[in-house]
Design an enzyme around this catalytic site. Structure first.
Site, short mmCIF file in Angstrom:
data_model
loop_
_atom_site.label_atom_id
_atom_site.label_comp_id
_atom_site.label_asym_id
_atom_site.label_seq_id
_atom_site.Cartn_x
_atom_site.Cartn_y
_atom_site.Cartn_z
N TYR A 82 0.83 -1.20 0.00
CA TYR A 82 0.00 0.00 0.00
C TYR A 82 0.87 1.26 0.00
O TYR A 82 0.67 2.17 -0.81
CB TYR A 82 -0.92 -0.01 1.22
CG TYR A 82 -1.78 1.21 1.38
CD1 TYR A 82 -2.82 1.46 0.50
CD2 TYR A 82 -1.57 2.10 2.43
CE1 TYR A 82 -3.63 2.58 0.65
CE2 TYR A 82 -2.37 3.21 2.59
CZ TYR A 82 -3.40 3.46 1.70
OH TYR A 82 -4.19 4.57 1.85
N LYS A 98 1.34 4.26 -2.96
CA LYS A 98 1.10 5.68 -2.70
C LYS A 98 2.34 6.51 -3.03
O LYS A 98 2.22 7.67 -3.45
CB LYS A 98 0.68 5.88 -1.25
CG LYS A 98 -0.67 5.25 -0.91
CD LYS A 98 -1.76 5.76 -1.84
CE LYS A 98 -3.11 5.15 -1.55
NZ LYS A 98 -4.18 5.64 -2.46
#
Length: 267
Positions: free
Chosen positions: A157, A161
């Protein structure tokens, strides 16, 4: 926040619009008079939001699209084809896994990376080209503070990002001369249904009083979109704070590099 319809209208497409911050973007853009294309994986919440906005005086189109699917952007392009989309808000991309890298299935990490990286990239490419042709537009991608460094338990994750952060900073410099505003909205802990669900599944206490409201986050993103390329939630433009470097300093860095690059000289 007035003038959004003139700057970006007549249509905005919101990917990940069914609830939380995405739904707040929809409500606030409707108040500003932009027609909306609302996209999410679940049909029920989309229909409920569209019904809520029916009395706002704007047109609302909904589409159920799996943003991790290989055909996601082709579907977005098909749905948006009849309309002049001047604003893309990409709000999808939470990590629903809640486990360490080796404890999760590779397929789950691949799906997360596809949605957060490849779909974001392809959507910005498709709609960015259309905006460049019209001479104005806006690209807003919602991110997370984990973009600034790795954290155990959310490695994939955080990596996605960071990808989005670098992409949007670059696009801000490239597309600014074409009248296109670009913003990477770095969110902190925000009170959303998805965040609540994951928190409770992990056995942690839900403390909404310590979190940002989805409405405030969406409002800040729309206010700061013309200024780009970064907005850190809870920090002033010239304040480094938890981000270690301020948005203003990042902007100056990108401007300096862009000004000396062969790309800028060719432009």
């Amino acid at each position: 926040m007035s003038g959004l319809a003139e700057r970006y209208g007549p249509w905005a497409l919101i990917a990940g619009a069914s609830e939380g911050t995405g739904a707040e973007f929809a409500r606030q853009l409707a108040e500003e008079g932009l027609n909306l294309i609302l996209v999410a994986r679940r049909e029920g919440p989309l229909d409920a939001l569209a019904a809520e906005l029916a009395g706002s005086g704007v047109k609302v189109v909904t589409a159920t699209v799996d943003l991790a699917g290989k055909d996601a952007v082709a579907r977005l392009a098909e749905v948006a084809a009849p309309f002049e989309v001047g604003l893309l808000v990409f709000n999808a991309g939470a990590d629903p896994n809640g486990v360490g890298f080796l404890d999760g299935d590779l397929a789950a990490w691949t799906e997360l990376a596809t949605r957060n990286c490849l779909t974001v990239m392809a959507a910005c490419h498709h709609f960015g080209r259309l905006m460049r042709a019209r001479g104005r537009g806006g690209l807003l991608v919602c991110g997370s503070g984990v973009c600034y460094g790795g954290i155990p338990g959310i490695g994939v994750y955080g990596a996605t990002k960071a990808f989005d952060l670098n992409l949007m900073e670059s696009l801000w410099a490239e597309l600014k001369p074409n009248g296109i505003d670009v913003l990477y909205l770095v969110m902190g802990r925000t009170d959303t249904p998805a965040h609540r669900k994951l928190t409770l599944e992990q056995g942690r206490d839900w403390e909404p009083e310590t979190m940002a409201s989805a409405a405030d986050v969406a409002r800040l993103g729309l206010e700061r979109l013309p200024h780009g390329p970064i907005q850190n939630w809870g920090l002033a433009d010239d304040e480094a704070g938890w981000a270690t470097i301020s948005a203003a300093d990042r902007r100056r860095r990108i401007e300096a590099i862009a000004g000396a690059s062969s790309y800028a000289k060719k432009g």
